[in-house]
Design a protein around this motif. Sequence first.
Motif, mmCIF file in Angstrom:
data_model
loop_
_atom_site.group_PDB
_atom_site.id
_atom_site.type_symbol
_atom_site.label_atom_id
_atom_site.label_comp_id
_atom_site.label_asym_id
_atom_site.label_seq_id
_atom_site.Cartn_x
_atom_site.Cartn_y
_atom_site.Cartn_z
ATOM 1 N N PHE A 1 0.881 -1.165 0.000
ATOM 2 C CA PHE A 1 0.000 0.000 0.000
ATOM 3 C C PHE A 1 0.919 1.215 0.000
ATOM 4 O O PHE A 1 1.507 1.577 1.022
ATOM 5 C CB PHE A 1 -0.885 -0.038 1.230
ATOM 6 N N THR B 1 1.619 5.127 -0.363
ATOM 7 C CA THR B 1 0.937 6.421 -0.260
ATOM 8 C C THR B 1 1.958 7.554 -0.159
ATOM 9 O O THR B 1 1.786 8.485 0.621
ATOM 10 C CB THR B 1 -0.015 6.442 0.956
ATOM 11 N N ARG C 1 -1.632 4.969 -4.324
ATOM 12 C CA ARG C 1 -2.734 5.927 -4.217
ATOM 13 C C ARG C 1 -2.194 7.343 -4.312
ATOM 14 O O ARG C 1 -1.229 7.709 -3.635
ATOM 15 C CB ARG C 1 -3.476 5.746 -2.898
ATOM 16 N N TYR D 1 -9.714 10.142 4.522
ATOM 17 C CA TYR D 1 -10.073 8.743 4.363
ATOM 18 C C TYR D 1 -10.635 8.205 5.675
ATOM 19 O O TYR D 1 -10.220 8.619 6.751
ATOM 20 C CB TYR D 1 -8.842 7.929 3.949
ATOM 21 N N GLU E 1 -10.278 2.284 4.692
ATOM 22 C CA GLU E 1 -8.900 1.806 4.649
ATOM 23 C C GLU E 1 -8.831 0.304 4.947
ATOM 24 O O GLU E 1 -8.069 -0.438 4.321
ATOM 25 C CB GLU E 1 -8.024 2.579 5.641
ATOM 26 N N ARG E 2 -9.633 -0.144 5.904
ATOM 27 C CA ARG E 2 -9.690 -1.578 6.193
ATOM 28 C C ARG E 2 -10.132 -2.353 4.953
ATOM 29 O O ARG E 2 -9.541 -3.380 4.593
ATOM 30 C CB ARG E 2 -10.684 -1.851 7.327
ATOM 31 N N LEU F 1 2.481 -1.371 4.479
ATOM 32 C CA LEU F 1 2.164 0.017 4.151
ATOM 33 C C LEU F 1 3.454 0.820 4.088
ATOM 34 O O LEU F 1 4.282 0.749 4.991
ATOM 35 C CB LEU F 1 1.236 0.608 5.225
ATOM 36 N N THR G 1 4.602 4.786 3.666
ATOM 37 C CA THR G 1 4.062 6.134 3.703
ATOM 38 C C THR G 1 5.098 7.118 4.208
ATOM 39 O O THR G 1 6.132 6.731 4.753
ATOM 40 C CB THR G 1 2.795 6.178 4.589
ATOM 41 N N THR H 1 -5.221 11.787 6.727
ATOM 42 C CA THR H 1 -4.767 10.521 6.141
ATOM 43 C C THR H 1 -4.275 9.540 7.194
ATOM 44 O O THR H 1 -3.590 8.574 6.868
ATOM 45 C CB THR H 1 -3.649 10.771 5.112
ATOM 46 N N LYS I 1 -5.205 5.162 7.710
ATOM 47 C CA LYS I 1 -4.453 4.014 7.173
ATOM 48 C C LYS I 1 -3.535 3.412 8.237
ATOM 49 O O LYS I 1 -3.311 2.197 8.255
ATOM 50 C CB LYS I 1 -3.627 4.446 5.964
ATOM 51 N N ALA J 1 -5.718 1.309 10.539
ATOM 52 C CA ALA J 1 -6.080 0.079 9.836
ATOM 53 C C ALA J 1 -4.903 -0.883 9.775
ATOM 54 O O ALA J 1 -5.066 -2.099 9.956
ATOM 55 C CB ALA J 1 -6.572 0.408 8.433
#
Length: 270
Positions: free
Chosen positions: A156, A158, A178, A200, A205-206, A217, A219, A227, A230, A233
Amino acid sequence: MRRVLILGGTAEARALAAELDARPGLRVVSSLAGRVSNPRLPVGEVREGGFGGAGGLAAYLAEERIDALVDATHPFAQRMTASAATASSATGVPLLVLRRPGWQEGPGDAWHRVPSLHAAADLLATGAWLTTTASTTAPTAMATASAPGVTEARVFLTTGRRSLPVFAGLPGVWLLARSVDPPEPPVPPHVHVLLARGPYTLEGERALIREHHLNVLVTKDSGGQLTAAKLTAARELGLPVIMVDRPPLPPGVRLVDTVAAATAWAAGQG
């Protein structure tokens, strides 16, 4: 009349512009770099487009007789912050940096902090992120998020569309990237681009993590609530987080982390 230039593009910049615009005796200009299509515009006077580096910004400060400069850009807008510091030094216009507080790791989180995007990519390539999950009570990230038989890193991502080339060439890595605007083509076949703009929700997010069988993730430490879902989650579903630290500020720059403090300073009261 006191003239204030806000280097904006963030929620904090918009809030600051609204606070200052409501005060008499101030002329407030918000500058947007134009890197996002259809940006959320602040109240008051807006200037769109870059300055052409520190020299161009210094010329603008002098021509417009700016009395105070507030850098309220994204915490990772390192080049803009450096230009602001240089222009401030060259013109004598005082500079304040407004940055929302960064995110902090809490109980149940499993973060790997890294100093750069390239370091994050290196960590993904080595598989070291698999050694930790976000909770000793939650299922492992691989068991929770991966489909049966899936052993690849399903990321994921971001960190913004401009960062995609740093991660796109990693073997054995599938990316859900994303961003607000689409990345430059061509998009590699192992990359799925999701265009979306925050805020979000935790439920969303889940669902996203489960739908795409994501297991890690990546980020930036942008901070803020828009944000942050996430991260919650990821904790709940047992995903490790590779967190890219913020770049350091130029030496000697004054920093505040609230709109109230920036408002007082820009209005000449702090």
